[in-house]
Scaffold this motif. Structure first.
Motif, mmCIF file in Angstrom:
data_model
loop_
_atom_site.group_PDB
_atom_site.id
_atom_site.type_symbol
_atom_site.label_atom_id
_atom_site.label_comp_id
_atom_site.label_asym_id
_atom_site.label_seq_id
_atom_site.Cartn_x
_atom_site.Cartn_y
_atom_site.Cartn_z
ATOM 1 N N ARG A 1 0.832 -1.207 0.000
ATOM 2 C CA ARG A 1 0.000 0.000 0.000
ATOM 3 C C ARG A 1 0.862 1.251 0.000
ATOM 4 N NH1 ARG A 1 -3.052 -3.107 3.723
ATOM 5 N NH2 ARG A 1 -2.131 -1.959 5.502
ATOM 6 N N ARG A 2 1.941 1.231 0.797
ATOM 7 C CA ARG A 2 2.835 2.378 0.849
ATOM 8 C C ARG A 2 3.500 2.608 -0.515
ATOM 9 N NH1 ARG A 2 6.091 1.453 6.583
ATOM 10 N NH2 ARG A 2 4.366 2.065 7.972
ATOM 11 N N SER B 1 0.903 4.096 -2.933
ATOM 12 C CA SER B 1 0.607 5.508 -2.655
ATOM 13 C C SER B 1 1.790 6.415 -3.028
ATOM 14 C CB SER B 1 0.247 5.706 -1.194
ATOM 15 O OG SER B 1 1.347 5.340 -0.351
#
Length: 254
Positions: free
Chosen positions: A246-247, A250
């Motif tokens: 997810r990091r 993003s």
């Protein structure tokens, strides 16, 4: 010894040494006495539960008793014998998969790399086993193939306690979640096999990742109790991987 029971059957492992009326028992006499005691325990369980069957193993130590408990399932008992010759005769044809700590992955490695499927065959390829596995894993496998229980061995003087154990793989760069998840599952399975072979469990599970830019990342997860099974390891590292994915998404990188 220890035991457990399910809906239809149960296991009761018994092993050890003892004395009768202050006189040391011979192996044969001890086997006979243990057989009588275990037989009575099984009969009482069956009576108290109105028909629950149990299987039991009897041997010089818990490892051998546990293995022997599988021989007469679901309703019987088996004794490995107390002499060195009897124990080795029992273990020689035993499939390595029957040895506690040897799972499907380890069984496949032993078969493909060494061409062995039984404890006797493994002992005959001891030198090759020591080249194939780490010293700790090879020692554990060979000791179990001889029927030696690891718990009673004292650590050699000056030998440092093992602080951790790891399993790593290098593969082509990918951002595919399914592929990464499957790779992680295989790593957890391999690590669990190695931990079981060394009779290890741990409280801190660490995920180490290398990005496509060759940056090395490590993320830890602490367990409330010691873990070692593949499913337990996955439960800790899968969320760590998902968080890093997810990091990366993003941040627009991988």
């Amino acid at each position: 010894g220890g035991g457990g029971a399910g809906d239809d059957s149960g296991d009761c492992d018994g092993g050890g040494e003892g004395e009768r009326r202050g006189t040391a028992l011979t192996g044969e006499a001890l086997g006979e006495l243990a057989g009588e005691v275990v037989g009575e325990i099984r009969a009482r369980v069956k009576e108290a539960t109105r028909g629950l069957t149990t299987s039991a193993g009897i041997g010089p130590n818990f490892l051998l008793a546990k293995i022997a408990a599988d021989v007469r399932k679901p309703d019987g008992q088996f004794c490995t014998g107390w002499s060195r010759e009897a124990v080795l005769s029992f273990l020689a044809p035993l499939p390595v998969r029957k040895v506690p700590g040897v799972g499907r992955v380890m069984e496949k490695v032993l078969s493909k790399a060494l061409g062995v499927s039984s404890c006797g065959e493994l002992l005959s390829r001891a030198a090759e086993a020591r080249l194939l596995f780490t010293p700790g894993s090879a020692d554990s496998l060979l000791r179990k193939s001889l029927g030696w229980e690891e718990g009673g061995r004292e650590e050699a003087a000056g030998e440092a306690l093992q602080k951790g154990i790891s399993c790593e793989r290098t593969f082509r760069p990918t951002g595919d979640e399914a592929e990464l998840g499957e790779t992680l599952r295989r790593l957890c399975a391999s690590l669990a096999e190695e931990m079981a072979a060394r009779q290890l469990r741990g409280r801190t599970v660490t995920l180490k990742m290398k990005t496509s830019d060759f940056d090395l990342l490590t993320r830890d997860s602490s367990a409330a109790r010691p873990v070692g099974a593949a499913e337990e390891l996955q439960a800790h590292v899968v969320p760590l991987l998902a968080r890093e994915q997810r990091r990366a998404t993003s941040a627009g990188g991988g």
